[in-house]
Design a protein around this motif. Structure first.
Motif, PDB file in Angstrom:
ATOM      1  N   GLU A  32      27.291 -44.257  26.181  1.00  0.00           N
ATOM      2  CA  GLU A  32      25.913 -44.705  26.310  1.00  0.00           C
ATOM      3  C   GLU A  32      25.232 -43.898  27.408  1.00  0.00           C
ATOM      4  O   GLU A  32      25.883 -43.443  28.348  1.00  0.00           O
ATOM      5  N   ALA A  33      23.928 -43.735  27.286  1.00  0.00           N
ATOM      6  CA  ALA A  33      23.137 -43.058  28.306  1.00  0.00           C
ATOM      7  C   ALA A  33      21.832 -43.820  28.484  1.00  0.00           C
ATOM      8  O   ALA A  33      21.305 -44.388  27.525  1.00  0.00           O
ATOM      9  N   THR A  34      21.311 -43.819  29.694  1.00  0.00           N
ATOM     10  CA  THR A  34      20.109 -44.586  29.985  1.00  0.00           C
ATOM     11  C   THR A  34      18.861 -43.720  30.133  1.00  0.00           C
ATOM     12  O   THR A  34      17.765 -44.239  30.284  1.00  0.00           O
ATOM     13  N   HIS A  35      19.029 -42.401  30.118  1.00  0.00           N
ATOM     14  CA  HIS A  35      17.865 -41.504  30.192  1.00  0.00           C
ATOM     15  C   HIS A  35      18.249 -40.143  29.609  1.00  0.00           C
ATOM     16  O   HIS A  35      19.426 -39.880  29.320  1.00  0.00           O
ATOM     17  N   GLY A  36      17.262 -39.290  29.455  1.00  0.00           N
ATOM     18  CA  GLY A  36      17.471 -38.034  28.768  1.00  0.00           C
ATOM     19  C   GLY A  36      18.481 -37.106  29.414  1.00  0.00           C
ATOM     20  O   GLY A  36      19.315 -36.504  28.721  1.00  0.00           O
ATOM     21  N   ALA A  37      18.397 -36.961  30.726  1.00  0.00           N
ATOM     22  CA  ALA A  37      19.312 -36.046  31.415  1.00  0.00           C
ATOM     23  C   ALA A  37      20.761 -36.486  31.227  1.00  0.00           C
ATOM     24  O   ALA A  37      21.657 -35.657  31.010  1.00  0.00           O
ATOM     25  N   GLU A  38      20.988 -37.791  31.298  1.00  0.00           N
ATOM     26  CA  GLU A  38      22.332 -38.310  31.087  1.00  0.00           C
ATOM     27  C   GLU A  38      22.768 -38.086  29.639  1.00  0.00           C
ATOM     28  O   GLU A  38      23.940 -37.787  29.365  1.00  0.00           O
ATOM     29  N   ALA A  39      21.822 -38.199  28.717  1.00  0.00           N
ATOM     30  CA  ALA A  39      22.138 -37.965  27.304  1.00  0.00           C
ATOM     31  C   ALA A  39      22.585 -36.530  27.071  1.00  0.00           C
ATOM     32  O   ALA A  39      23.557 -36.279  26.356  1.00  0.00           O
ATOM     33  N   VAL A  40      21.895 -35.577  27.678  1.00  0.00           N
ATOM     34  CA  VAL A  40      22.259 -34.163  27.527  1.00  0.00           C
ATOM     35  C   VAL A  40      23.660 -33.925  28.071  1.00  0.00           C
ATOM     36  O   VAL A  40      24.486 -33.247  27.436  1.00  0.00           O
ATOM     37  N   ARG A  41      23.941 -34.492  29.238  1.00  0.00           N
ATOM     38  CA  ARG A  41      25.254 -34.294  29.860  1.00  0.00           C
ATOM     39  C   ARG A  41      26.364 -34.927  29.016  1.00  0.00           C
ATOM     40  O   ARG A  41      27.403 -34.293  28.769  1.00  0.00           O
ATOM     41  N   LYS A  42      26.137 -36.155  28.563  1.00  0.00           N
ATOM     42  CA  LYS A  42      27.188 -36.842  27.804  1.00  0.00           C
ATOM     43  C   LYS A  42      27.373 -36.239  26.409  1.00  0.00           C
ATOM     44  O   LYS A  42      28.481 -36.222  25.885  1.00  0.00           O
ATOM     45  N   ALA A  43      26.297 -35.732  25.823  1.00  0.00           N
ATOM     46  CA  ALA A  43      26.430 -35.074  24.526  1.00  0.00           C
ATOM     47  C   ALA A  43      27.317 -33.843  24.652  1.00  0.00           C
ATOM     48  O   ALA A  43      28.136 -33.554  23.776  1.00  0.00           O
ATOM     49  N   ALA A  44      27.166 -33.124  25.758  1.00  0.00           N
ATOM     50  CA  ALA A  44      27.994 -31.940  25.985  1.00  0.00           C
ATOM     51  C   ALA A  44      29.449 -32.326  26.246  1.00  0.00           C
ATOM     52  O   ALA A  44      30.378 -31.642  25.791  1.00  0.00           O
ATOM     53  N   GLU A  45      29.660 -33.422  26.947  1.00  0.00           N
ATOM     54  CA  GLU A  45      31.020 -33.849  27.299  1.00  0.00           C
ATOM     55  C   GLU A  45      31.741 -34.491  26.113  1.00  0.00           C
ATOM     56  O   GLU A  45      32.911 -34.196  25.844  1.00  0.00           O
ATOM     57  N   LEU A  46      31.038 -35.380  25.415  1.00  0.00           N
ATOM     58  CA  LEU A  46      31.679 -36.217  24.398  1.00  0.00           C
ATOM     59  C   LEU A  46      31.586 -35.642  22.988  1.00  0.00           C
ATOM     60  O   LEU A  46      32.355 -36.021  22.119  1.00  0.00           O
ATOM     61  N   LYS A  47      30.602 -34.750  22.757  1.00  0.00           N
ATOM     62  CA  LYS A  47      30.405 -34.125  21.439  1.00  0.00           C
ATOM     63  C   LYS A  47      30.339 -35.154  20.305  1.00  0.00           C
ATOM     64  O   LYS A  47      31.122 -35.100  19.345  1.00  0.00           O
ATOM     65  N   PRO A  48      29.428 -36.103  20.401  1.00  0.00           N
ATOM     66  CA  PRO A  48      29.312 -37.117  19.331  1.00  0.00           C
ATOM     67  C   PRO A  48      28.794 -36.498  18.047  1.00  0.00           C
ATOM     68  O   PRO A  48      28.104 -35.484  18.056  1.00  0.00           O
ATOM     69  N   ASP A  49      29.124 -37.134  16.937  1.00  0.00           N
ATOM     70  CA  ASP A  49      28.573 -36.697  15.660  1.00  0.00           C
ATOM     71  C   ASP A  49      27.074 -36.980  15.599  1.00  0.00           C
ATOM     72  O   ASP A  49      26.294 -36.167  15.095  1.00  0.00           O
ATOM     73  N   VAL A  50      26.691 -38.152  16.105  1.00  0.00           N
ATOM     74  CA  VAL A  50      25.293 -38.583  16.051  1.00  0.00           C
ATOM     75  C   VAL A  50      24.871 -39.121  17.409  1.00  0.00           C
ATOM     76  O   VAL A  50      25.612 -39.859  18.059  1.00  0.00           O
ATOM     77  N   VAL A  51      23.669 -38.714  17.828  1.00  0.00           N
ATOM     78  CA  VAL A  51      23.049 -39.286  19.026  1.00  0.00           C
ATOM     79  C   VAL A  51      21.895 -40.158  18.564  1.00  0.00           C
ATOM     80  O   VAL A  51      20.956 -39.676  17.918  1.00  0.00           O
ATOM     81  N   LEU A  52      21.979 -41.444  18.862  1.00  0.00           N
ATOM     82  CA  LEU A  52      20.914 -42.390  18.535  1.00  0.00           C
ATOM     83  C   LEU A  52      19.967 -42.402  19.732  1.00  0.00           C
ATOM     84  O   LEU A  52      20.301 -42.933  20.792  1.00  0.00           O
ATOM     85  N   MET A  53      18.799 -41.783  19.576  1.00  0.00           N
ATOM     86  CA  MET A  53      17.951 -41.422  20.716  1.00  0.00           C
ATOM     87  C   MET A  53      16.638 -42.193  20.748  1.00  0.00           C
ATOM     88  O   MET A  53      15.823 -42.111  19.821  1.00  0.00           O
ATOM     89  N   ASP A  54      16.428 -42.913  21.855  1.00  0.00           N
ATOM     90  CA  ASP A  54      15.108 -43.479  22.119  1.00  0.00           C
ATOM     91  C   ASP A  54      14.221 -42.350  22.644  1.00  0.00           C
ATOM     92  O   ASP A  54      14.719 -41.358  23.180  1.00  0.00           O
ATOM     93  N   VAL A  55      12.912 -42.470  22.494  1.00  0.00           N
ATOM     94  CA  VAL A  55      12.046 -41.384  22.970  1.00  0.00           C
ATOM     95  C   VAL A  55      11.326 -41.718  24.262  1.00  0.00           C
ATOM     96  O   VAL A  55      11.132 -40.846  25.112  1.00  0.00           O
ATOM     97  N   ARG A  56      10.939 -42.955  24.425  1.00  0.00           N
ATOM     98  CA  ARG A  56      10.183 -43.322  25.623  1.00  0.00           C
ATOM     99  C   ARG A  56      11.134 -43.821  26.700  1.00  0.00           C
ATOM    100  O   ARG A  56      11.546 -44.974  26.703  1.00  0.00           O
ATOM    101  N   MET A  57      11.476 -42.909  27.629  1.00  0.00           N
ATOM    102  CA  MET A  57      12.385 -43.245  28.723  1.00  0.00           C
ATOM    103  C   MET A  57      11.867 -42.603  29.999  1.00  0.00           C
ATOM    104  O   MET A  57      11.213 -41.555  29.957  1.00  0.00           O
ATOM    105  N   PRO A  58      12.152 -43.198  31.151  1.00  0.00           N
ATOM    106  CA  PRO A  58      11.717 -42.592  32.415  1.00  0.00           C
ATOM    107  C   PRO A  58      12.469 -41.290  32.678  1.00  0.00           C
ATOM    108  O   PRO A  58      13.576 -41.082  32.187  1.00  0.00           O
TER     109      PRO A  58
END
Length: 218
Positions: A32-58
């Motif tokens: 799980e990630a709570t903001h975009g920067a964390e999402a980018v980092r975790k996507a690189a680390e975990l290599k998920p098949d799908v990222v379920l992405m909210d758009v409006r985040m701080p």
């Protein structure tokens, strides 16, 4: 097994998504990630098949996070959640490389089907709705790049016709009927087009067609 990374700044929303995934043995929550920067980092680390992405985040929003994840060249595909179907955020998400979007009030079965479809390489938005988005926000089209023009030149005349039809919102069946082709032949043409222009799915092919001027906003 399809692995999923959930990105949302609302804890209750993340909890709801995770509980939904737990009900389906073929879907596995790996982070799980709570903001975009964390999402980018975790996507690189975990290599998920799908990222379920909210758009409006701080901080870094879901649009920029989508762009960075796609540009990294990884295999993760992005399924964006928006509030309205003809939403500027939805348009920006598709331009950033998302494989589709769903409304936040989508039924659980729709969300699960969307995750599975994106993981399988399909686009979770119809070309017709993509066209409506481009018609609504097409004044912001940046124009084609030299590389896109070279990619367009690789297409045969038939492939250009098929790409134009896809960008217009036609289904494979409608294209087959229009050009007197077998539907399997249309699928082969579409697959060849995606490879030649270097995009992942039909939605990105529609955007390419508009960027290069093959099709123009209404």
């Amino acid at each position: 097994m399809t692995t999923v990374l959930i990105v949302d700044d609302q804890a209750l929303q993340r909890l709801g998504f995770s509980m939904l995934l737990e009900q389906h043995p073929d879907l596995t929550l790996i982070g799980e990630a709570t903001h975009g920067a964390e999402a980018v980092r975790k996507a690189a680390e975990l290599k998920p098949d799908v990222v379920l992405m909210d758009v409006r985040m701080p901080g870094m929003d879901g649009i920029e996070a989508t762009r960075r994840i796609v540009e990294s060249g990884g295999r993760s595909r992005i399924l964006v959640l928006t509030t309205f179907d003809l939403d500027e955020y939805a348009y920006d998400a598709l331009r950033a490389g998302a494989s589709g979007f769903l409304l936040k009030d989508a039924m659980p079965d729709e969300l699960v089907a969307g995750i599975r479809a994106v993981a399988a390489g399909d686009a979770v938005i119809s070309p017709g709705l993509t066209r409506k988005l481009i018609d609504a926000f097409g004044s912001r089209l940046p124009g084609h790049t030299p590389e896109q023009q070279r990619q367009l030149a690789r297409l045969t005349n038939r492939e250009r016709e098929v790409l134009t039809a896809v960008a217009t919102g036609w289904s494979n069946t409608e294209i087959a009927e229009r050009f007197s082709l077998a539907e399997s032949t249309v699928k082969s043409h579409v697959s060849s087009i995606l490879t030649k222009i270097g995009v992942r799915d039909r939605v990105q092919a529609v955007i390419f067609a508009y960027d290069t001027g093959l099709v123009r906003p209404a």
